[in-house]
Write a protein that holds these residues in place. Structure first.
Motif, PDB file in Angstrom:
ATOM      1  N   LEU A  41       1.364  -1.150   0.068  1.00  0.00           N
ATOM      2  CA  LEU A  41       0.267  -0.149   0.305  1.00  0.00           C
ATOM      3  C   LEU A  41       0.443   1.327   0.291  1.00  0.00           C
ATOM      4  N   GLY A  42       1.713   1.269  -0.176  1.00  0.00           N
ATOM      5  CA  GLY A  42       3.292   2.391  -0.389  1.00  0.00           C
ATOM      6  C   GLY A  42       3.406   2.981   0.973  1.00  0.00           C
ATOM      7  N   ALA A  43       3.648   2.480   2.020  1.00  0.00           N
ATOM      8  CA  ALA A  43       4.703   2.321   3.085  1.00  0.00           C
ATOM      9  C   ALA A  43       5.951   2.280   3.379  1.00  0.00           C
ATOM     10  N   ARG A  44       6.157   2.973   3.353  1.00  0.00           N
ATOM     11  CA  ARG A  44       7.945   2.796   3.939  1.00  0.00           C
ATOM     12  C   ARG A  44       8.656   2.453   4.705  1.00  0.00           C
ATOM     13  N   GLU A  45      10.066   1.222   4.847  1.00  0.00           N
ATOM     14  CA  GLU A  45       9.839   0.650   5.638  1.00  0.00           C
ATOM     15  C   GLU A  45       9.783   0.957   6.930  1.00  0.00           C
ATOM     16  N   TRP A  46      10.211   2.613   7.162  1.00  0.00           N
ATOM     17  CA  TRP A  46      10.871   3.095   8.792  1.00  0.00           C
ATOM     18  C   TRP A  46       8.876   3.064   9.413  1.00  0.00           C
ATOM     19  N   GLN A  47       8.396   3.398   7.971  1.00  0.00           N
ATOM     20  CA  GLN A  47       6.413   3.029   8.317  1.00  0.00           C
ATOM     21  C   GLN A  47       6.630   2.046   9.132  1.00  0.00           C
ATOM     22  N   VAL A  48       6.703   0.913   8.761  1.00  0.00           N
ATOM     23  CA  VAL A  48       6.551  -0.886   8.559  1.00  0.00           C
ATOM     24  C   VAL A  48       6.816  -1.333   9.986  1.00  0.00           C
ATOM     25  N   GLY A  49       8.717  -0.401  10.011  1.00  0.00           N
ATOM     26  CA  GLY A  49       8.380  -1.524  11.136  1.00  0.00           C
ATOM     27  C   GLY A  49       8.099  -0.373  12.444  1.00  0.00           C
ATOM     28  N   LEU A  50       7.677   0.861  12.546  1.00  0.00           N
ATOM     29  CA  LEU A  50       6.903   1.050  13.979  1.00  0.00           C
ATOM     30  C   LEU A  50       5.046   0.801  13.872  1.00  0.00           C
ATOM     31  N   THR A  51       4.890   0.687  12.592  1.00  0.00           N
ATOM     32  CA  THR A  51       2.888  -0.052  12.464  1.00  0.00           C
ATOM     33  C   THR A  51       2.430  -0.689  13.144  1.00  0.00           C
ATOM     34  N   ALA A  52       3.973  -1.495  12.122  1.00  0.00           N
ATOM     35  CA  ALA A  52       3.284  -3.412  11.556  1.00  0.00           C
ATOM     36  C   ALA A  52       2.941  -4.145  12.646  1.00  0.00           C
ATOM     37  N   HIS A  53       3.928  -4.039  13.863  1.00  0.00           N
ATOM     38  CA  HIS A  53       3.306  -5.055  15.188  1.00  0.00           C
ATOM     39  C   HIS A  53       2.080  -4.674  15.612  1.00  0.00           C
ATOM     40  N   PRO A  54       2.443  -3.493  15.913  1.00  0.00           N
ATOM     41  CA  PRO A  54       1.211  -2.458  17.253  1.00  0.00           C
ATOM     42  C   PRO A  54      -0.422  -2.851  16.327  1.00  0.00           C
ATOM     43  N   LEU A  55      -0.379  -2.638  15.133  1.00  0.00           N
ATOM     44  CA  LEU A  55      -1.561  -3.093  14.242  1.00  0.00           C
ATOM     45  C   LEU A  55      -2.314  -4.407  13.947  1.00  0.00           C
ATOM     46  N   THR A  56      -0.860  -5.231  14.128  1.00  0.00           N
ATOM     47  CA  THR A  56      -1.225  -6.767  13.983  1.00  0.00           C
ATOM     48  C   THR A  56      -2.221  -6.851  15.582  1.00  0.00           C
ATOM     49  N   LYS A  57      -1.106  -6.187  16.525  1.00  0.00           N
ATOM     50  CA  LYS A  57      -2.079  -6.377  17.733  1.00  0.00           C
ATOM     51  C   LYS A  57      -3.187  -5.806  18.344  1.00  0.00           C
ATOM     52  N   ALA A  58      -3.501  -4.766  17.348  1.00  0.00           N
ATOM     53  CA  ALA A  58      -4.877  -3.846  17.948  1.00  0.00           C
ATOM     54  C   ALA A  58      -6.368  -4.999  17.151  1.00  0.00           C
ATOM     55  N   LEU A  59      -5.914  -4.982  15.898  1.00  0.00           N
ATOM     56  CA  LEU A  59      -6.943  -6.198  14.875  1.00  0.00           C
ATOM     57  C   LEU A  59      -6.962  -7.127  15.447  1.00  0.00           C
ATOM     58  N   ASP A  60      -5.806  -8.347  16.189  1.00  0.00           N
ATOM     59  CA  ASP A  60      -6.312  -9.431  16.611  1.00  0.00           C
ATOM     60  C   ASP A  60      -7.197  -9.616  17.365  1.00  0.00           C
TER      61      ASP A  60
END
Length: 408
Positions: free
Chosen positions: A381-400
């Motif tokens: 979706l166009g996210a940069r690596e630094w954005q992925v590094g900061l957000t992927a885990h917290p977003l996964t936890k929230a959705l899970d």
């Protein structure tokens, strides 16, 4: 700058107002000087948005150590590719680069490396990131910004406009150096470099399939016959504006198009009774406007526009609760995560992660919710690596967490 420091007005360029370069000989001298200079190249461009058709540059300002400042008239020097080649190894410093890069590319100037002082300010958490405010806040200098919305296609350009233009690049490199130091200190330099590279790599937007649907106030138009009137009037206006090299709004305001669609005037007299059609430019083309309305009225049903253009993304977020309550809950949870992280890292939420990426992720989440799949989806979706590094885990936890609780 501390509160105790005095703000110093920046009134004149250090070497005076440069002579405007508008011929091949002057451009050749400028290219030679900038090729011999050193360090970053500060660049700005002035357009005539709101006055002329399109967004081409009508003045380009540059500054480099050892070369001083230059003002180039693209009307006399429409090809800056040789200048571009001469400074191809230099970092180009711009403010709000996404606004200037397209018009610079049109005249052959395409930076390979870039520093965007506005974007740097956003990542550093500055609340106001206009050039004048940034120069004052960071450097303690005051720039007068009175001519930013002027008609830069005017010739000759007034001296005070040229002074303003030269001052726009006067301290841009100094601002870059100060912000670079702050990015290093805050640990955000690599983030900024990824953002700058992404801006440079962004291709020009594809032409919109239905550009007329962006007419201001079109939400008032409720039926497809009226939408056809908007389309015909918009198309006629665009044709005239292109031929006359005028901003479309100066030919006919959006309000006139929408009012005509709602009232469906059948005669010139009825058109003249719509106040938005009383401007001098609008009156000049009364026959054209009436013909456009008549064409729309005569269209067979099969040629009328659809009520709305099909989109390739999720619906507007305010409709999610009705259309997909589970997706609405995911969106709320994801937005809360991104807002908290943005607050922690002192930057706007839209710079931490693009809102469109958040919407698309939560409207159609991966079938398997884990850090790896969410990270890969964000990258797609166009996210940069630094954005992925900061957000992927917290977003996964929230959705899970929502799935585990059975809320989605």
């Amino acid at each position: 700058m501390t509160e105790e420091q005095t703000v110093v007005p920046l009134l004149e360029p250090r070497e005076g107002i440069p002579r405007v370069i508008a011929d091949a000989a002057g451009l050749a001298r400028t290219i030679e000087a900038f090729a011999a200079g050193s360090g970053p190249v500060a660049v700005d461009a002035e357009r005539a948005s709101g006055y002329r058709y399109g967004n081409r540059a009508y003045l380009v300002q540059l500054r480099r150590t050892g070369a001083g400042s230059a003002l180039i008239d693209p009307m006399g020097c429409p090809d800056l590719s040789a200048l571009d080649a001469a400074v191809s190894d230099a970092e180009v410093v711009l403010h709000a680069a996404s606004q200037d890069l397209p018009c610079l590319a049109e005249i052959g100037f395409r930076p390979r490396r870039m520093f965007d002082t506005e974007l740097a300010g956003r990542l550093l958490g500055y609340e106001r990131v206009g050039l004048g405010t940034m120069v004052e806040t960071v450097l303690g200098l005051r720039l007068e910004k009175g001519h930013s919305a002027a008609d830069w296609s005017t010739r000759p350009l007034p001296e005070d406009w040229l002074r303003y233009a030269a001052l726009d690049v006067e301290v841009l490199v100094e601002l870059r150096d100060a912000l670079h130091a702050q990015l290093v200190e805050s640990g955000k330099l690599e983030w900024a470099q990824e953002e700058f590279a992404a801006v440079l790599a962004t291709p020009p937007p594809s032409p919109r399939s239905d550009p007329w649907r962006r007419t201001s106030g079109i939400h008032k138009v409720r039926n497809v016959r009226a939408l056809a009137i908007v389309r015909e009037l918009w198309t006629m206006r665009d044709t005239i504006a292109r031929e006359k090299d005028l901003a479309p709004g100066r030919v006919l305001p959006d309000a006139a198009i929408v009012t005509a669609a709602l009232e469906v005037p059948r005669t010139k007299k009825a058109l003249t009774e719509i106040s938005a059609f009383t401007g001098r430019s609008a009156r000049r083309y009364m026959s054209d406007w009436l013909s456009a309305v008549s064409r729309a009225r005569a269209l067979p049903d099969g040629q009328l526009p659809a009520p709305s253009s099909p989109g390739d993304g999720p619906p507007p977020a305010n409709r999610w609760a009705d259309r997909d309550p589970a997706a609405a809950k995911r969106l709320a949870a994801a937005r809360a995560v991104v807002a908290a992280l943005a607050d922690e890292h002192r930057m706007p939420t839209e710079n931490l992660l693009q809102p469109d990426a958040v919407r698309r992720l939560t409207w159609e989440p991966p079938e398997v919710l884990d850090d790896e799949t969410v990270a890969e989806r964000l990258r797609s979706l166009g996210a940069r690596e630094w954005q992925v590094g900061l957000t992927a885990h917290p977003l996964t936890k929230a959705l899970d967490r929502l799935e585990t609780k059975g809320e989605v």
